[in-house]
Design an enzyme around this catalytic site. Structure first.
Site, PDB file in Angstrom:
ATOM      1  N   ARG A  63       0.798  -1.186   0.000  1.00  0.00           N
ATOM      2  CA  ARG A  63       0.000   0.000   0.000  1.00  0.00           C
ATOM      3  C   ARG A  63       0.852   1.266   0.000  1.00  0.00           C
ATOM      4  NH1 ARG A  63      -3.478  -2.083   4.945  1.00  0.00           N
ATOM      5  NH2 ARG A  63      -1.721  -3.512   5.020  1.00  0.00           N
ATOM      6  N   GLY A  64       2.140   1.084   0.309  1.00  0.00           N
ATOM      7  CA  GLY A  64       3.016   2.237   0.537  1.00  0.00           C
ATOM      8  C   GLY A  64       3.133   3.245  -0.587  1.00  0.00           C
ATOM      9  N   GLU A 118       7.394   2.429  -6.523  1.00  0.00           N
ATOM     10  CA  GLU A 118       7.568   1.860  -5.181  1.00  0.00           C
ATOM     11  C   GLU A 118       7.932   2.963  -4.186  1.00  0.00           C
ATOM     12  OE1 GLU A 118       6.968  -0.064  -2.971  1.00  0.00           O
ATOM     13  OE2 GLU A 118       8.185  -1.861  -2.886  1.00  0.00           O
ATOM     14  N   ASP A 119       7.517   2.778  -2.958  1.00  0.00           N
ATOM     15  CA  ASP A 119       7.792   3.788  -1.938  1.00  0.00           C
ATOM     16  C   ASP A 119       9.227   3.772  -1.444  1.00  0.00           C
ATOM     17  OD1 ASP A 119       7.509   1.315  -0.736  1.00  0.00           O
ATOM     18  OD2 ASP A 119       6.069   1.955   0.782  1.00  0.00           O
ATOM     19  N   ASP A 122      14.648  -1.217   0.455  1.00  0.00           N
ATOM     20  CA  ASP A 122      15.406  -1.496   1.669  1.00  0.00           C
ATOM     21  C   ASP A 122      16.432  -2.586   1.317  1.00  0.00           C
ATOM     22  OD1 ASP A 122      16.217  -1.793   4.275  1.00  0.00           O
ATOM     23  OD2 ASP A 122      14.320  -2.528   5.049  1.00  0.00           O
ATOM     24  N   LYS A 150      17.387   3.136   1.078  1.00  0.00           N
ATOM     25  CA  LYS A 150      18.335   3.076   2.195  1.00  0.00           C
ATOM     26  C   LYS A 150      19.587   2.395   1.646  1.00  0.00           C
ATOM     27  CE  LYS A 150      14.704   2.305   5.649  1.00  0.00           C
ATOM     28  NZ  LYS A 150      14.118   1.316   6.577  1.00  0.00           N
ATOM     29  N   ASP A 178       4.323   3.324   6.329  1.00  0.00           N
ATOM     30  CA  ASP A 178       3.696   3.095   7.634  1.00  0.00           C
ATOM     31  C   ASP A 178       4.619   2.367   8.603  1.00  0.00           C
ATOM     32  OD1 ASP A 178       3.574   0.556   6.187  1.00  0.00           O
ATOM     33  OD2 ASP A 178       2.376  -0.125   7.876  1.00  0.00           O
TER      34      ASP A 178
END
Ligand code: IMP
Ligand code: MG
Length: 196
Positions: A63-64, A118-119, A122, A150, A178
């Site tokens: 959902r990001g 994409e949010d 990682d 990141k 979130d």
């Protein structure tokens, strides 16, 4: 452009949020996100026009990415269609990089210019899985647009064609991101410690 390190902006250190020490500390302000989304939208529009693409199929990872995709899509000057997917990943004690598609696109990707939105990247496992899965469906092109990365956490190298910001290796929330479904609707990106 895939394979080359994309241009990015490094976020400054977090500062206390408006609510003082109580809430997430601002890492990237609403104004800075907006300015960066403008730059990304301009580049994407220019590149796809140059490549002769008549339409982009934006595929957002739920959902990001829903807020980023909503803002980005409205600033593109190339016609675009929108679809969404959802993935689950198993972390910790489970096998690293075990990513599963739990909601697939409704559209065919065959001969389409697909841009994955994409949010955050990682470890890179989610995007790596999506590129392999969607790459096998015969798209005319397949690129990635990621709001944050990141850099210290990446376990697999994934090609990022468009990147918003490099951020420190901390948990970030807001602008779609979130922590246990909290803080998603904050207009800025902030950092939280796990107990917040
Ligand atoms: P990766 O597969 O390790 O690259 O993880 C990508 C996914 O992990 C993202 O799509 C997010 O859902 C989630 N994620 C990783 N770091 C954060 C964070 O700091 N805040 C919120 N979600 C995160
Ligand atoms: Mg995500």
């Amino acid at each position: 452009m895939s394979g080359a390190d994309p241009e990015t902006v490094t976020a400054p250190g977090a500062t206390p949020g408006a609510a003082g020490d109580a809430g997430p500390r601002t890492l990237i302000s609403e104004a800075d996100i907006s300015a960066r989304v403008d730059v990304l939208a301009e580049r994407i529009s220019r590149d796809y026009v140059e490549a002769g693409a008549e339409e982009i199929l934006l595929v957002g990872v739920l959902r990001g990415a829903f807020i980023f995709l909503a803002d980005l899509s409205r600033r593109l000057t190339v016609p675009c269609a929108v679809d969404f997917i959802s993935v689950s990943s198993y972390r910790g004690s489970q096998q690293a990089g075990d990513v599963r598609l739990i909601l697939d696109v409704r559209s065919s990707l065959k001969d389409r210019h697909v841009l994955l939105v994409e949010d955050i990247v990682d470890s890179g496992h989610t995007l790596d899985y999506l590129l392999r899965t969607f790459g096998a469906r015969g798209p005319a092109s397949l690129k990635t647009c990621v709001l944050t990365r990141k850099p210290g956490s990446m376990e697999v190298e994934v090609p990022l064609d468009y990147l918003g910001f490099d951020i420190p290796d901390e948990w970030v929330v807001g602008y779609g991101l979130d922590l246990a479904d909290k803080h998603r609707t904050l207009p800025y990106i902030g950092t939280v410690t796990p107990e917040e």
